[in-house]
Design a protein around this motif. Sequence first.
Motif, PDB file in Angstrom:
ATOM      1  N   ARG A   7       0.827  -1.209   0.000  1.00  0.00           N
ATOM      2  CA  ARG A   7       0.000   0.000   0.000  1.00  0.00           C
ATOM      3  C   ARG A   7       0.864   1.262   0.000  1.00  0.00           C
ATOM      4  O   ARG A   7       0.572   2.234  -0.713  1.00  0.00           O
ATOM      5  CB  ARG A   7      -0.901  -0.006   1.235  1.00  0.00           C
ATOM      6  N   ASP A   8       1.960   1.238   0.791  1.00  0.00           N
ATOM      7  CA  ASP A   8       2.850   2.394   0.856  1.00  0.00           C
ATOM      8  C   ASP A   8       3.480   2.686  -0.496  1.00  0.00           C
ATOM      9  O   ASP A   8       3.699   3.847  -0.852  1.00  0.00           O
ATOM     10  CB  ASP A   8       3.935   2.171   1.914  1.00  0.00           C
ATOM     11  N   LEU A  39      22.073   8.652   2.492  1.00  0.00           N
ATOM     12  CA  LEU A  39      21.288   8.875   3.707  1.00  0.00           C
ATOM     13  C   LEU A  39      19.982   9.599   3.380  1.00  0.00           C
ATOM     14  O   LEU A  39      18.909   9.206   3.856  1.00  0.00           O
ATOM     15  CB  LEU A  39      22.103   9.683   4.719  1.00  0.00           C
ATOM     16  N   LEU A  40      20.066  10.643   2.568  1.00  0.00           N
ATOM     17  CA  LEU A  40      18.879  11.400   2.176  1.00  0.00           C
ATOM     18  C   LEU A  40      17.877  10.494   1.462  1.00  0.00           C
ATOM     19  O   LEU A  40      16.677  10.513   1.768  1.00  0.00           O
ATOM     20  CB  LEU A  40      19.284  12.566   1.269  1.00  0.00           C
ATOM     21  N   ALA A  41      18.380   9.679   0.530  1.00  0.00           N
ATOM     22  CA  ALA A  41      17.505   8.764  -0.214  1.00  0.00           C
ATOM     23  C   ALA A  41      16.858   7.739   0.706  1.00  0.00           C
ATOM     24  O   ALA A  41      15.711   7.341   0.495  1.00  0.00           O
ATOM     25  CB  ALA A  41      18.316   8.063  -1.307  1.00  0.00           C
ATOM     26  N   SER A  42      17.574   7.329   1.737  1.00  0.00           N
ATOM     27  CA  SER A  42      17.083   6.272   2.630  1.00  0.00           C
ATOM     28  C   SER A  42      15.986   6.744   3.567  1.00  0.00           C
ATOM     29  O   SER A  42      15.089   5.966   3.914  1.00  0.00           O
ATOM     30  CB  SER A  42      18.244   5.705   3.457  1.00  0.00           C
ATOM     31  N   VAL A  43      16.036   8.006   3.985  1.00  0.00           N
ATOM     32  CA  VAL A  43      15.077   8.464   4.999  1.00  0.00           C
ATOM     33  C   VAL A  43      13.889   9.224   4.429  1.00  0.00           C
ATOM     34  O   VAL A  43      12.841   9.308   5.083  1.00  0.00           O
ATOM     35  CB  VAL A  43      15.777   9.352   6.068  1.00  0.00           C
ATOM     36  N   ILE A  44      14.012   9.742   3.222  1.00  0.00           N
ATOM     37  CA  ILE A  44      12.968  10.626   2.700  1.00  0.00           C
ATOM     38  C   ILE A  44      11.649   9.902   2.457  1.00  0.00           C
ATOM     39  O   ILE A  44      10.574  10.432   2.741  1.00  0.00           O
ATOM     40  CB  ILE A  44      13.461  11.346   1.416  1.00  0.00           C
ATOM     41  N   ILE A  45      11.700   8.654   1.975  1.00  0.00           N
ATOM     42  CA  ILE A  45      10.456   7.929   1.681  1.00  0.00           C
ATOM     43  C   ILE A  45       9.746   7.488   2.963  1.00  0.00           C
ATOM     44  O   ILE A  45       8.531   7.705   3.101  1.00  0.00           O
ATOM     45  CB  ILE A  45      10.727   6.733   0.747  1.00  0.00           C
ATOM     46  N   PRO A  46      10.442   6.866   3.928  1.00  0.00           N
ATOM     47  CA  PRO A  46       9.743   6.510   5.179  1.00  0.00           C
ATOM     48  C   PRO A  46       9.126   7.714   5.890  1.00  0.00           C
ATOM     49  O   PRO A  46       8.008   7.633   6.418  1.00  0.00           O
ATOM     50  CB  PRO A  46      10.848   5.873   6.026  1.00  0.00           C
ATOM     51  N   ALA A  51       4.147  11.100   7.025  1.00  0.00           N
ATOM     52  CA  ALA A  51       3.500  12.402   6.836  1.00  0.00           C
ATOM     53  C   ALA A  51       2.197  12.255   6.050  1.00  0.00           C
ATOM     54  O   ALA A  51       1.191  12.899   6.369  1.00  0.00           O
ATOM     55  CB  ALA A  51       4.449  13.346   6.102  1.00  0.00           C
ATOM     56  N   TYR A  52       2.205  11.374   5.037  1.00  0.00           N
ATOM     57  CA  TYR A  52       0.990  11.149   4.249  1.00  0.00           C
ATOM     58  C   TYR A  52      -0.097  10.506   5.103  1.00  0.00           C
ATOM     59  O   TYR A  52      -1.258  10.916   5.069  1.00  0.00           O
ATOM     60  CB  TYR A  52       1.289  10.250   3.048  1.00  0.00           C
ATOM     61  N   THR A  68      -3.805  -6.621  13.376  1.00  0.00           N
ATOM     62  CA  THR A  68      -3.554  -6.219  14.756  1.00  0.00           C
ATOM     63  C   THR A  68      -2.650  -4.984  14.741  1.00  0.00           C
ATOM     64  O   THR A  68      -1.987  -4.695  13.734  1.00  0.00           O
ATOM     65  CB  THR A  68      -2.866  -7.336  15.556  1.00  0.00           C
ATOM     66  N   ARG A  69      -2.610  -4.275  15.837  1.00  0.00           N
ATOM     67  CA  ARG A  69      -1.753  -3.090  15.915  1.00  0.00           C
ATOM     68  C   ARG A  69      -0.275  -3.480  15.813  1.00  0.00           C
ATOM     69  O   ARG A  69       0.528  -2.722  15.270  1.00  0.00           O
ATOM     70  CB  ARG A  69      -2.040  -2.318  17.194  1.00  0.00           C
ATOM     71  N   SER A  70       0.057  -4.662  16.308  1.00  0.00           N
ATOM     72  CA  SER A  70       1.442  -5.142  16.201  1.00  0.00           C
ATOM     73  C   SER A  70       1.810  -5.367  14.737  1.00  0.00           C
ATOM     74  O   SER A  70       2.933  -5.064  14.317  1.00  0.00           O
ATOM     75  CB  SER A  70       1.619  -6.443  16.987  1.00  0.00           C
ATOM     76  N   GLU A  71       0.877  -5.877  13.949  1.00  0.00           N
ATOM     77  CA  GLU A  71       1.128  -6.114  12.520  1.00  0.00           C
ATOM     78  C   GLU A  71       1.268  -4.798  11.762  1.00  0.00           C
ATOM     79  O   GLU A  71       2.089  -4.687  10.842  1.00  0.00           O
ATOM     80  CB  GLU A  71      -0.005  -6.949  11.923  1.00  0.00           C
ATOM     81  N   ILE A  72       0.494  -3.806  12.151  1.00  0.00           N
ATOM     82  CA  ILE A  72       0.591  -2.491  11.499  1.00  0.00           C
ATOM     83  C   ILE A  72       1.970  -1.882  11.723  1.00  0.00           C
ATOM     84  O   ILE A  72       2.605  -1.375  10.791  1.00  0.00           O
ATOM     85  CB  ILE A  72      -0.516  -1.547  12.021  1.00  0.00           C
ATOM     86  N   ILE A  73       2.451  -1.950  12.956  1.00  0.00           N
ATOM     87  CA  ILE A  73       3.783  -1.417  13.266  1.00  0.00           C
ATOM     88  C   ILE A  73       4.870  -2.255  12.599  1.00  0.00           C
ATOM     89  O   ILE A  73       5.857  -1.714  12.088  1.00  0.00           O
ATOM     90  CB  ILE A  73       3.999  -1.355  14.794  1.00  0.00           C
ATOM     91  N   ALA A  74       4.690  -3.575  12.583  1.00  0.00           N
ATOM     92  CA  ALA A  74       5.671  -4.454  11.928  1.00  0.00           C
ATOM     93  C   ALA A  74       5.789  -4.105  10.453  1.00  0.00           C
ATOM     94  O   ALA A  74       6.892  -4.066   9.902  1.00  0.00           O
ATOM     95  CB  ALA A  74       5.264  -5.913  12.104  1.00  0.00           C
ATOM     96  N   SER A  75       4.651  -3.836   9.803  1.00  0.00           N
ATOM     97  CA  SER A  75       4.684  -3.471   8.380  1.00  0.00           C
ATOM     98  C   SER A  75       5.411  -2.152   8.174  1.00  0.00           C
ATOM     99  O   SER A  75       6.106  -1.962   7.175  1.00  0.00           O
ATOM    100  CB  SER A  75       3.268  -3.387   7.817  1.00  0.00           C
ATOM    101  N   ARG A  76       5.257  -1.239   9.120  1.00  0.00           N
ATOM    102  CA  ARG A  76       5.941   0.050   9.028  1.00  0.00           C
ATOM    103  C   ARG A  76       7.464  -0.132   9.125  1.00  0.00           C
ATOM    104  O   ARG A  76       8.221   0.427   8.331  1.00  0.00           O
ATOM    105  CB  ARG A  76       5.451   0.980  10.155  1.00  0.00           C
ATOM    106  N   TYR A  77       7.908  -0.930  10.091  1.00  0.00           N
ATOM    107  CA  TYR A  77       9.350  -1.118  10.289  1.00  0.00           C
ATOM    108  C   TYR A  77       9.975  -1.977   9.189  1.00  0.00           C
ATOM    109  O   TYR A  77      11.077  -1.678   8.712  1.00  0.00           O
ATOM    110  CB  TYR A  77       9.610  -1.728  11.674  1.00  0.00           C
ATOM    111  N   LEU A  78       9.283  -3.034   8.780  1.00  0.00           N
ATOM    112  CA  LEU A  78       9.805  -3.866   7.686  1.00  0.00           C
ATOM    113  C   LEU A  78       9.777  -3.100   6.372  1.00  0.00           C
ATOM    114  O   LEU A  78      10.709  -3.200   5.562  1.00  0.00           O
ATOM    115  CB  LEU A  78       8.988  -5.154   7.577  1.00  0.00           C
ATOM    116  N   GLY A  79       8.713  -2.327   6.169  1.00  0.00           N
ATOM    117  CA  GLY A  79       8.623  -1.513   4.961  1.00  0.00           C
ATOM    118  C   GLY A  79       9.733  -0.481   4.883  1.00  0.00           C
ATOM    119  O   GLY A  79      10.278  -0.205   3.807  1.00  0.00           O
TER     120      GLY A  79
END
Length: 202
Positions: A7-8, A39-46, A51-52, A68-79
Motif C-alpha cells: 500500500r505504501d 542517507l537522504l535517499a534512505s530516509v525521505i520515503i519513510p 507524513a501522508y 492487529t496493531r502489532s502487525e501495522i507497526i511491523a509493516s511500518r518497520y519492515l517496509g
Amino acid sequence: MLNLIRRDFIIQKWQLLVFVLVILFFVLLGRQDPAFIFLLASVIIPINTIAYDEKAETNILLNSLPYTRSEIIASRYLGTIVFIILATGVTSVLLYVFDRNFSITDIAISSSLALLLLSFYLPMSYIIKPGYNFPIAFISFLLLAGIVPPIVSYLGENLTSVTDFLLNLSVPILYISALLLGFAIYATSWGITTIIYRRKAF
C-alpha cells in the motif's frame, strides 16, 4: 502485512518519481558526499509515508482492517527496511551512471545512520501532535547533517584511544558492527513503538 507495505508503494507511486529526481539533482550537483546522498535517499520515503498517513488519518482506517496493531507497526518497520534497500540500490545506479565515485563505506555509514535516525523518528511520530511530524523531521535532519560531522571530527581528534581501537579493527568487522548496532537500536525502537501504538487512541 505484506499488503500494508505494498500500500505504501502504491500511494507514493508518483512521489517516488519526484524522490528519484531529487536524488538525481544531488548526484548531478556533485558537491555532496555520496554518504549524504545515500542517507537522504534512505530516509525521505519513510518520513513521507508517515507524513501522508498523518494527513489522510490513515491510522483510523488501518485499525478498522483485519490487522492487529502489532502487525501495522511491523509493516511500518519492515517496509522502512525495504525502502532503505531500494533507495540504496537506485542511488548506487545513479551514482554509477553519472560517474560519481562511492564505496561500500558510504553505503554502510548511510544505512547505519538511516536506521539510527528512523529508530528515533518512528516512535516519536506517534507521540508528536499531528501536523508537526514532517517539519520536525526535516529540521532535525538538517541539524544532524550540520552538527554530526564536526562532532565526529572533534571526537576523532580528542579521543585518540577510541580512534586507534576503531582503526585497528578490520573493515568487515567495523561495517558489520555498525550495522548490527543499528539493527539492535532499530529492534528496540520497534518494540517501543509497538507499545506506544497499542495504547494510542484513534
